[in-house]
Design an enzyme around this catalytic site. Structure first.
Site, short mmCIF file in Angstrom:
data_model
loop_
_atom_site.label_atom_id
_atom_site.label_comp_id
_atom_site.label_asym_id
_atom_site.label_seq_id
_atom_site.Cartn_x
_atom_site.Cartn_y
_atom_site.Cartn_z
N GLU A 30 -14.20 11.52 4.57
CA GLU A 30 -14.28 10.55 3.48
C GLU A 30 -14.48 11.25 2.14
OE1 GLU A 30 -13.44 7.59 3.99
OE2 GLU A 30 -14.01 7.00 6.01
N ARG A 34 -11.48 10.57 -0.46
CA ARG A 34 -11.86 9.68 -1.57
C ARG A 34 -12.27 10.48 -2.81
NH1 ARG A 34 -14.05 4.12 1.08
NH2 ARG A 34 -13.38 4.51 3.18
N ASP A 161 -4.29 7.69 12.78
CA ASP A 161 -3.40 7.35 11.66
C ASP A 161 -3.00 8.44 10.65
OD1 ASP A 161 -6.02 7.23 10.70
OD2 ASP A 161 -5.93 5.16 9.99
N GLU A 295 -3.26 -1.26 3.95
CA GLU A 295 -2.11 -0.69 4.69
C GLU A 295 -0.85 -1.55 4.62
OE1 GLU A 295 -5.24 -0.88 5.94
OE2 GLU A 295 -5.73 1.25 5.79
C1 DMJ Z 1 -8.64 4.30 3.76
O1 DMJ Z 1 -9.87 4.88 3.54
C2 DMJ Z 1 -7.63 5.36 4.12
O2 DMJ Z 1 -6.37 4.84 3.95
C3 DMJ Z 1 -7.81 5.88 5.52
O3 DMJ Z 1 -6.80 6.78 5.88
C4 DMJ Z 1 -7.88 4.77 6.53
N1 DMJ Z 1 -7.92 3.48 5.94
C5 DMJ Z 1 -8.79 3.24 4.83
C6 DMJ Z 1 -8.54 1.87 4.22
O4 DMJ Z 1 -8.25 0.89 5.12
#
Ligand code: DMJ
Length: 401
Positions: A30, A34, A161, A295
């Site tokens: 994170e 972020r 993902d 998404e």
């Molecule tokens: C985000 O923090 C990023 O896209 C992450 O890869 C997974 N999904 C969340 C938001 O839904």
């Protein structure tokens, strides 16, 4: 977006109040996607030195997490003590977490001149490359000590993902020189198609989750980024597969739209199923919430840029209208607990990805293609734009104009 005053305020906050010597566990993933992603973008878009310096300092704080026998990082790190620990997955590291560092870490090397960042992510790549994969699939949990898979759970939604996303984006960010990333991406996608992809009796294409060969016929909201990813990757596939991937991207995005269209609020649930005659709907309250996730609009944005089919702007506008109607509160926007109820029960949280991703992708969906052109930028998984390497340097960085 011409939000100049807000930018100056935010910059002053980063300069004066963003202290890194704090105690407490921070998530490597994170913090990277972020904070480091945001700081890198802010630097590339403005050239303001403070963002470059903070991004590098923050990157250095994360390095203790890599002190493992394999170099696969642990999930969390304490900024003050430099100690590191396990995260939610018991004794395993999570594919989407350690597999979503590549883009940012190459930029940290580019901007700092320190090879250590690039070395860490290249090692992760090579560990993954050399591992035996069940049917070519990448399980979500790996032991950072033994370097072996811990469970046979495969998902293009949560836990897996952004690992797949970073493969294709590494290829694109390197100005199409990182052939290894490209090869790993198409191989992984092929395995996903063979073992996880399904079409429902009602004709909806979805990506199921795989547990040691048994499928859970559900798709998480998180997995809906894959429409955009497959569209983005379609252009560099072997010629005879390009159209197929374009169509696949459109079909998955259509399914994700259905998960929104079939709810009462026109916002999509956290997870939706394809079983017992139900299609693209949540089956219990615990998965019926919407927390302002990006998404689905992310995929609309990529599909719009690829096809200019007006349907994607129409679908995007449905989301804007629903957000206004059900998520806007006096103080900001809030998640809701049940997308199947038109009397919103707010969760009282405006997740940071709402501004970073959801609103940004909506903004881009309604902008001209040359606003953050996909020829010049890749978006990290938190939608922070990073420049494509047109100069041939190690990361792909271009000095800001
Ligand atoms: C985000 O923090 C990023 O896209 C992450 O890869 C997974 N999904 C969340 C938001 O839904």
């Amino acid at each position: 977006m011409e939000l100049k005053e807000e930018f100056q305020e935010a910059k002053a906050w980063v300069e004066d109040s963003f202290h890194l010597n704090v105690s407490g566990e921070a998530s490597l993933f994170e913090v990277n996607i972020r904070y480091i992603g945001g700081l890198l973008s802010a630097f590339y878009l403005t050239g303001e030195e403070v963002f470059r310096v903070k991004a590098i300092q923050l990157g250095e704080k994360l390095l203790p997490a890599f002190k493992t026998p394999t170099g696969i990082p642990k999930s969390s790190v304490n900024f003050k003590s430099g100690s590191w620990g396990w995260a939610t997955a018991g004794s395993s590291s999570i594919l989407a977490e350690f597999g979503s560092l590549h883009l940012e870490f190459l930029h940290l090397t580019e901007l700092s001149g320190q090879q250590v960042f690039a070395k860490k992510v290249r090692n992760i790549r090579s560990v993954l490359r050399n591992l035996e994969k069940p049917f070519g699939l990448y399980p979500n949990f790996l032991s950072p000590v033994s370097g072996t898979w811990v469970q046979q759970h495969v998902s293009v939604g949560g836990l897996g993902d952004s690992f797949y996303e970073y493969l294709i984006k590494s290829w694109l960010m390197s100005a199409k020189t990182d052939v290894e990333a490209k090869t790993m991406y198409y191989e992984a996608l092929e395995a996903i198609e063979t073992y996880l992809l399904n079409v429902s009796p009602g004709g909806l294409t979805y990506i199921a989750e795989w547990r040691g060969g048994i499928l859970d016929h559900k798709m998480g909201h998180l997995a809906c980024f894959s429409g955009g990813m497959i569209a983005l990757g379609a252009e560099d596939a072997e010629e005879e597969k390009r159209n197929h991937y374009r169509e696949l991207a459109a079909e998955i995005t259509k399914t994700c739209h259905e998960s929104y269209a079939r709810s009462d609020t026109k916002l999509g649930p956290e997870a939706f199923w394809f079983n017992s005659g139900r299609e693209a709907v949540a089956t219990q309250l615990s998965e019926s919430y919407y927390i302002l996730r990006p998404e689905v609009v992310e995929s609309y944005m990529y599909l719009w840029r690829q096809t200019h089919n007006p349907i994607y702007r129409e679908w995007g506008w449905e989301v804007v209208t629903a957000l206004e109607k059900y998520c806007r509160t006096e103080a900001g926007f809030s998640g809701i607990q049940d997308v199947y109820s038109v009397v919103p029960s707010h969760d009282n949280k405006q997740q940071s990805f709402f501004l970073a991703e959801t609103l940004k992708y909506l903004y881009l969906l309604f902008s001209d293609d040359d606003v953050l052109s996909l020829e010049d930028w890749v978006f990290n998984t938190e939608a922070h734009p990073l420049p494509i390497n047109h100069s041939g340097s190690s990361a792909g960085a271009r000095r800001p104009r």
